[in-house]
Design a protein around this motif. Structure first.
Motif, mmCIF file in Angstrom:
data_model
loop_
_atom_site.group_PDB
_atom_site.id
_atom_site.type_symbol
_atom_site.label_atom_id
_atom_site.label_comp_id
_atom_site.label_asym_id
_atom_site.label_seq_id
_atom_site.Cartn_x
_atom_site.Cartn_y
_atom_site.Cartn_z
ATOM 1 N N LEU A 194 0.944 4.163 -2.846
ATOM 2 C CA LEU A 194 0.768 5.590 -2.558
ATOM 3 C C LEU A 194 1.944 6.405 -3.076
ATOM 4 N N LEU B 13 0.809 9.687 3.720
ATOM 5 C CA LEU B 13 0.152 10.825 3.076
ATOM 6 C C LEU B 13 0.754 12.124 3.597
ATOM 7 N N LEU C 12 0.837 -1.200 0.000
ATOM 8 C CA LEU C 12 0.000 0.000 0.000
ATOM 9 C C LEU C 12 0.868 1.245 0.000
ATOM 10 N N LEU C 13 1.893 1.202 0.787
ATOM 11 C CA LEU C 13 2.824 2.325 0.818
ATOM 12 C C LEU C 13 3.401 2.569 -0.585
ATOM 13 N N VAL D 168 -0.996 4.710 6.474
ATOM 14 C CA VAL D 168 -1.542 5.522 5.387
ATOM 15 C C VAL D 168 -1.424 7.005 5.741
#
Lengths: 502, 628
Positions: free
Chosen positions: A181, B623, A177-178, B619
């Motif tokens: 992103l 971000l 997921l990192l 996350v």
């Protein structure tokens, strides 16, 4: 004919919804419904295959693209090419066989079948998604039902195995997921669309960041494959899972990782992958050789097949790594194409062959034998010739006997990989000798020698078990003898991907 | 026929499929289907041979798979080399399959036997027709599989099951080497077809030490398959298989595939710098020819003597090819296939009658089994190189080539010829002379001849003796096709451009015949007239005798180095995986759990919730770090 991919994708989930409405105690209805849904889905997958133009198997076809969350660039984007379509058909086929095999499951049939169908949708989704967010969602969706399948219907150490599987893959998923992103945030405009990302390649100019993203994907996919040394969840999960779970774990889930490397890492981060292709190949070959040694040490049939999977997936990753290393140079284009086609074919072959092996092991362990301990058998050939014949056929296919499916794949991998990593390929061939050794030894312990009196009344495969195993045996033989069309389809897809790499 | 030559291997393949699925319901419980297929294949093979003799050639190519930049092109070749093999395999296999009807009668797994035989015949014919390394390798593995299945045909006998396992794994070591050789050749030439590979020899793309190494690695496959030193240990044990299998696979055809491979890939060996690769082929062959013959002298098991003899004769063939005797080596392959198949079938006839393999428990069989006896004698004379039997012409051609090329190798061959007569003479006198010494040990395991244990020695049925007689006629007469007196038709058909057979040499010829005769004389002195009793020799040469009985301790060394040390390595690998790698994982898990325990009072909830929170945390952090 757009929409057919959505049909293939959502049919099992819809079937799961239908099953929710069926009362728990109507076991027969539950089973039949699940089987009907799985069969319909297989038919839809095959139909999708028939729609695909083999001459253009390199490009995505039957594409569906609908904006989903446009504000952050997420779309519902499906597509199939010569790489994903065979895997989709493989998944659909194995689910059908798993449902049919699972007729003997008596506990909580409703939950079991619902989970199986949800897993089905998750797996198909991973192979069809052309949007990284969608990919990630399906990736996680496929994780949960398997956790429960192992944890509820598994063997004696199911709790341990399920938790280990879950934690391992979740850790990998987070890393992935990192990485997703990182890629997303550097795309202009920001998008999760894989096709657009591959075309623009946002991290091409920023190698350190590309390397970071690579390691994120590497952990996520490497755990799933699994690459050495992330493999220790596999024997526990494979051995403790119920038979259908083992079949899908080995047959399909283990393909997700390698598929991710080919579909995402190779075209999206070619330079970073090339930088670490040698390392990947080393880990792959360690897996191939070490897996062989450890497989020889096993006394449990299922654990032996599990370690044999570590070895075979090592060949897959050797092929992928060779393609990654060779991708840049035109001189090695042939090597890259052969290695990657071989790796993809090996994924399919492993799914078919190991699926059959786990089913055979399941027939012994779930059936009257009630054990998978190799040392307790002996001389079964005289008693159960059909089961023995099927098992031997699958083992021969797994050890790479020419004329059967596994050989075509391994030969292409070696032909390609030798041009890139000659020394490592020779080491990987040692793994092939070990494969021969442990399978022949297993045959010796299971089927040869005097019949152990304990098994004097062991029944041979019954009609349903024969129908479950026959398609797998048929595919092994047919593709082994006539690999041309399937290889051509895969080759078109991987050539396209490698073209993107260049 | 040449343009549809692929039909020939397909016939037995179809028979295999039919017998596997319908077996006992077919005519002759499947046997007739197998026989029909192989006899048709043999007729096809003979037709091809006739056409090739008339000058026909063909190379049928196909694209196997199109992967990567270059499609993999494969095909079938019809040339003198493949045509001779095709005809030989077809004919010998036909006779052996027919013989098996009698030999295997009453076996509970009768249809399965014929299914395997058909699969083997397909694989062997396929291998012979290959014009490329891929098909050679494929056929190679398939014949190996059939050998495994047939050695282990009586799988409930532990010795048979072990022998099958050993055969497959030992030959697979050779195949490992062969596969590396194939990969090397492909690396330089970009093709698997022999034509393209040979072409690269001319352009200089392939040469030097690289070529020598690649050729020798390919030869490694031949060493395994043809039971050459040091990968010879599987062949004697392979005699656990039914005797027709020993005749077909472990004497006439499969074990000769290694020799065929060297002949097929001959330019690779010939054009390696200074013939280096070829020289090694010659030495491996010469050493095997002699060593195997020494082992045969102390062996009491009839079939094992013949197995050592096969090893030794395969060594001669390799020697022949290695000393530039291209057609001599191939000629010996042909004659050997005939007389060795005959020897095994006759041995099978004996074993069928007396239900033992131990020649010391035989005796007096010349009277009881006259057809078996006389055909066996014809084959023995052929094997020992007595003129004018078939083996004389071919073995003499090899020794002549060795004489012209390297005298040391010639002496090895000559010594081997002497020993060949000695061990065959020993075998003949033990088995056929004197009085019958009792046959089977009561209570022995079932297997060869099980159905007939009760009766005394008796001649076998016609279905077995007729193939013997046909083969005997060939063993007597086949040699003339390679005789200079008739213009050497074999040598004119099977020849390698640029290599001419050395001129006849009366002295060398006389010496090789003398060596054979001397072996017979020595055998007679020991076992017939007992001028020196064998027991005395055994006592006086105790150390040497033990060395031979223990087979130079090669099996023991392999057992220690590979099996026991290998088992240790396997155990260590298993322990490392369980305790080290998985241990680290579990330790990490344990640590995490401890941390979690500390925190559990701060929060309530399930593990899943924690993980979800962790995921969300990552996350958010990412971000935050990357977006701003």
């Amino acid at each position: 004919m757009t929409g057919v991919l959505s049909l293939v994708l959502w049919l099992p989930a819809a079937g799961a919804l239908v099953l929710l409405a069926v009362p728990r105690e109507r076991v027969a209805a539950l089973r039949v419904t699940a089987l009907a849904v799985a069969l319909l889905d297989l038919a839809a997958a095959v139909a999708a295959g028939a729609w695909i133009d083999p001459a253009r198997a390199g490009t995505l076809q039957l594409v569906e693209r609908v904006p989903w969350i446009p504000s952050i660039g997420i779309s519902y984007h499906l597509g199939a090419d010569g790489l994903s379509l065979p895997l989709v058909v493989l998944t659909a086929l194995l689910v059908v066989l798993c449902v049919a095999y699972s007729w003997r499951v008596e506990t909580r049939v409703k939950d079991y079948m619902i989970l199986l169908l949800l897993l089905h949708t998750g797996l198909i989704g991973v192979f069809l998604a052309q949007d990284l967010f969608l990919f990630y969602v399906f990736w996680e969706v496929s994780l949960v039902p398997m956790y429960f399948l192992i944890g509820i219907w598994g063997g004696p150490r199911r709790g341990y195995a399920a938790m280990k599987f879950f934690l391992y893959t979740l850790a990998g998923s987070l890393a992935m997921l990192l990485a997703i992103l990182v890629v997303y945030l550097h795309a202009t405009p920001r998008t999760f669309d894989l096709v657009e990302l591959v075309a623009r390649r946002p991290l091409a100019q920023n190698l350190p960041l590309a390397v970071l993203a690579f390691w994120g994907f590497f952990l996520g996919f490497g755990v799933k494959v699994p690459l050495f040394p992330f493999h220790t969840w596999l024997p526990d999960a494979y051995a403790e899972a119920p038979t259908a779970g083992s079949v899908l774990l080995a047959g399909v889930l283990s393909k997700l990782g390698a598929y991710g490397f080919i579909r995402i890492v190779l075209p999206l981060l070619p330079d970073a992958f090339r930088q670490f292709a040698g390392l990947t190949a080393v880990l792959a070959v360690i897996g191939a050789v070490y897996g062989g040694f450890v497989a020889l040490a096993q006394t449990d049939f299922k654990r032996m097949i599990a370690y044999s999977s570590v070895g075979h997936l090592g060949y897959v990753m050797l092929g992928v790594a060779a393609a990654a290393a060779a991708g840049g140079g035109a001189a090695l284009g042939d090597a890259a194409g052969k290695a990657l086609t071989g790796a993809t074919l090996q994924m399919l072959a492993h799914g078919i062959i190991t699926g059959a092996l786990f089913l055979v092991a399941g027939v012994l362990a779930d059936g009257q034998a009630r054990t998978g301990n190799l040392t307790e058998f002996g001389g079964l050939w005289a008693r159960v010739p059909v089961l023995s014949g099927v098992a031997v056929l699958a083992m021969l296919a797994s050890l790479g006997l020419p004329g059967l499916m596994g050989f075509v794949a391994e030969f292409l991998i070696f032909l390609g990989a030798y041009q890139v990593f000659p020394a490592l390929t020779v080491l990987a061939l040692v793994g092939v000798v070990l494969t021969v050794a442990y399978f022949l030894w297993a045959i010796y312990r299971l089927f040869f020698g005097p019949l152990n009196a304990r098994w004097a009344a062991l029944p041979d495969l019954d009609g349903r078990e024969r129908w479950v195993l026959a398609p797998l045996c048929g595919v092994m033989v047919v593709v082994g003898m006539y690999p041309g069309p399937l290889v051509a389809m895969i080759n078109a897809a991987v050539t396209n991907i490698l073209g993107l790499v260049r | 026929m040449t343009s549809v030559v692929w039909i020939i291997p397909l016939l037995p393949l179809a028979a295999f499929a039919a017998v596997t699925f319908w077996g006992a319901r077919l005519p002759g419980r499947g046997a007739y289907v197998s026989i029909a297929a192989i006899v048709l294949a043999a007729i096809g093979g003979l037709a091809v041979l006739a056409q090739v003799t008339g000058g026909a050639r063909a190379d049928l190519t196909y694209t196997w798979v199109a992967a990567g930049g270059r499609p993999i092109v494969v095909g079938f070749i019809v040339d003198p080399l493949s045509a001779v093999m095709l005809a030989m395999v077809g004919c010998v296999a036909s006779l052996i399959t027919i013989y098996s009807v009698g030999y295997m009668a009453g076996d509970p797994h009768y249809p399965r036997f014929f299914a395997y035989l058909s699969l083997f015949q397909f694989s062997m014919l396929f291998l012979v027709l290959a014009d490329n390394l891929l098909f050679i390798y494929a056929g190679w593995e398939l014949v190996g599989l059939c050998s495994y299945l047939l050695i282990g045909f009586w799988f409930d006998r532990p010795a048979a099951a072990r022998a099958a396992l050993k055969a497959f794994i030992v030959t697979r070591v050779g195949d490992f080497s062969m596969m590396i050789g194939i990969l090397m050749l492909y690396l330089r030439t970009g093709s698997l077809r022999f034509d393209d590979v040979f072409h690269a020899l001319g352009t200089g793309a392939l040469g030097g030490t690289f070529l020598t190494v690649a050729a020798l690695l390919v030869f490694g496959g031949a060493v395994g398959k043809s039971a050459q030193v040091p990968l010879h240990v599987w062949l004697p044990d392979a005699m656990e298989g039914p005797t027709p299998v020993s005749a077909l696979i472990h004497a006439a055809t499969m074990v000769a595939a290694g020799v065929y491979l060297v002949a097929r890939a001959y330019p690779l060996f010939l054009l390696s710098p200074d013939h280096e690769a070829l020289t090694i082929v010659a030495w491996v062959g010469g050493i095997t020819a002699l060593l195997a013959a020494t082992l045969a002298i102390v062996e009491d098991d009839l079939k094992r003597v013949l197995a050592y003899s096969t090893m030794s004769q395969l060594g001669y063939m390799m020697l022949g090819l290695g000393v530039l005797g291209y057609s001599a080596g191939m000629f010996h392959l042909l004659t050997h296939a005939v007389f060795k198949a005959l020897l095994f079938l006759a041995a099978g006839s004996i074993i069928h009658a007396v239900a033992t393999n131990d020649m010391k428990r035989m005796g007096g069989l010349a009277r009881a089994m006259p057809i078996t006896f006389w055909t066996f004698v014809a084959a023995t004379l052929a094997l020992t190189g007595i003129p004018p039997f078939a083996g004389f012409f071919s073995k003499d051609a090899i020794l002549l080539a060795a004489y012209a090329h390297d005298r040391v190798l010639w002496v090895l061959g000559l010594a081997g010829a002497f020993l060949t007569s000695l061990y065959m003479g020993r075998l003949c006198w033990y088995a056929f002379a004197g009085d019958f010494r009792g046959g089977a040990v009561p209570g022995a395991a079932h297997g060869d001849g099980a159905a007939h244990r009760a009766a005394g020695p008796h001649e076998s049925p016609a279905v077995m003796t007729v193939p013997l007689v046909i083969l005997a006629v060939l063993a007597v007469g086949l040699g003339w096709i390679g005789a200079a007196a008739f213009g050497d038709p074999f040598g004119r058909l099977i020849r390698f451009a640029g290599l001419e057979a050395p001129a006849g040499n009366g002295g060398a010829l006389a010496l090789s015949v003398a060596a054979a005769a001397a072996g017979w004389a020595a055998a007679g002195a020991l076992y017939r007239w007992r001028i020196v009793a064998p027991e005395t020799l055994r006592r006086d040469l105790g150390a040497l005798y033990t060395l031979l009985v223990r087979k130079y301790y090669v099996d023991d060394v392999y057992d220690w180095v590979f099996v026991r040390a290998g088992a240790g390595a396997v155990w260590i690998a298993g322990a490392i995986d369980r305790y080290v790698i998985d241990g680290l994982v579990n330790a990490a898990g344990w640590l995490a759990a401890r941390l979690g325990l500390g925190l559990r009072y701060a929060q309530s909830g399930r593990e899943e919730t924690y993980l979800l929170l962790a995921a969300l945390g990552v996350v958010v952090i990412v971000l935050a770090r990357l977006a701003w």
